[in-house]
Design a protein around this motif. Structure first.
Motif, PDB file in Angstrom:
ATOM      1  N   CYS A  94       0.765  -1.025   0.008  1.00 25.53           N
ATOM      2  CA  CYS A  94      -0.067  -0.108  -0.001  1.00 25.53           C
ATOM      3  C   CYS A  94       0.863   1.225  -0.034  1.00 25.53           C
ATOM      4  O   CYS A  94       1.966   1.151   0.315  1.00 25.53           O
ATOM      5  CB  CYS A  94      -0.827  -0.051   1.202  1.00 25.53           C
ATOM      6  SG  CYS A  94      -2.268   1.042   1.108  1.00 25.53           S
ATOM      7  N   GLY A  95       0.438   2.428  -0.397  1.00 25.02           N
ATOM      8  CA  GLY A  95       1.097   3.633  -0.774  1.00 25.02           C
ATOM      9  C   GLY A  95       2.311   3.411  -1.616  1.00 25.02           C
ATOM     10  O   GLY A  95       2.099   2.717  -2.636  1.00 25.02           O
ATOM     11  N   ASP A  96       3.588   3.721  -1.278  1.00 20.98           N
ATOM     12  CA  ASP A  96       4.339   3.665  -2.247  1.00 20.98           C
ATOM     13  C   ASP A  96       5.027   2.255  -2.389  1.00 20.98           C
ATOM     14  O   ASP A  96       5.622   2.053  -3.067  1.00 20.98           O
ATOM     15  CB  ASP A  96       5.750   4.444  -1.669  1.00 20.98           C
ATOM     16  CG  ASP A  96       5.637   5.986  -1.836  1.00 20.98           C
ATOM     17  OD1 ASP A  96       4.700   6.370  -2.701  1.00 20.98           O
ATOM     18  OD2 ASP A  96       6.208   6.926  -0.796  1.00 20.98           O
ATOM     19  N   GLY A  97       4.611   1.373  -1.541  1.00 20.14           N
ATOM     20  CA  GLY A  97       5.007   0.083  -1.803  1.00 20.14           C
ATOM     21  C   GLY A  97       6.596  -0.213  -1.435  1.00 20.14           C
ATOM     22  O   GLY A  97       7.164   0.381  -0.833  1.00 20.14           O
ATOM     23  N   GLY A  98       6.711  -1.492  -1.725  1.00 15.68           N
ATOM     24  CA  GLY A  98       8.198  -1.956  -1.874  1.00 15.68           C
ATOM     25  C   GLY A  98       8.624  -2.621  -0.330  1.00 15.68           C
ATOM     26  O   GLY A  98       9.805  -2.937   0.034  1.00 15.68           O
TER      27      GLY A  98
END
Length: 158
Positions: A94-98
């Motif tokens: 979620c969001g920028d992920g990674g």
């Protein structure tokens, strides 16, 4: 004072007493004082800095659910939760992920997650997570007899 006036005032007094008694027995509206919170901080395992934009969800008894997204410092507050036990999920995509997704307390297995207890009108704090960065696999697919790369080949890892 006439009998009619006395009777009228008596009726008004009874109605007022009934209304006041009823108001005293009203349960709090949803989201006011009968529900609890889960709070914590999500950080990166490798550096410990707070992660912004991570989705945090809490699923509980009787299909109760709440969610929040971490702020710039990695903190979150899931509010409006009825009392009960919850499984908390930190979604690293979620969001920028990674980051890898995990459940509280540091497991990728839903069944192995540590339940988080929420009490009415209380905040359950310290439900923190340190997420590991996602790994990546790179390479080139070639034919047996040559070294040039093949196009359109799907590669999966499990």
């Amino acid at each position: 004072m006439s009998a009619k006036q006395v009777c009228g005032r008596a009726i008004v007094a009874v109605v007022v007493a009934m209304v006041l008694g009823w108001l005293g027995s009203v349960e709090p509206a949803a989201g006011q004082v009968s529900e609890g919170h889960i709070t914590g901080t999500v950080t990166a395992d490798d550096g410990g800095s707070g992660l912004e934009g991570i989705c945090v969800g809490a699923s509980g008894d009787d299909n109760a659910y709440g969610q929040a997204q971490t702020g710039p410092d990695g903190t979150f507050d899931i509010s409006g939760l009825p009392a009960g036990n919850y499984t908390v999920r930190f979604d690293g995509n979620c969001g920028d992920g990674g980051y890898l997704t995990e459940f509280f307390d540091n497991t990728v297995d839903y069944e192995a997650a540590t339940p988080v207890s929420v009490t009415a009108r209380e905040t359950t704090a310290g439900i923190d997570a340190g997420l590991a960065a996602e790994g990546h696999i790179t390479g080139t697919v070639t034919a047996d007899e040559g070294s040039s790369g093949l196009e359109g080949i799907c590669v999966t890892a499990s």
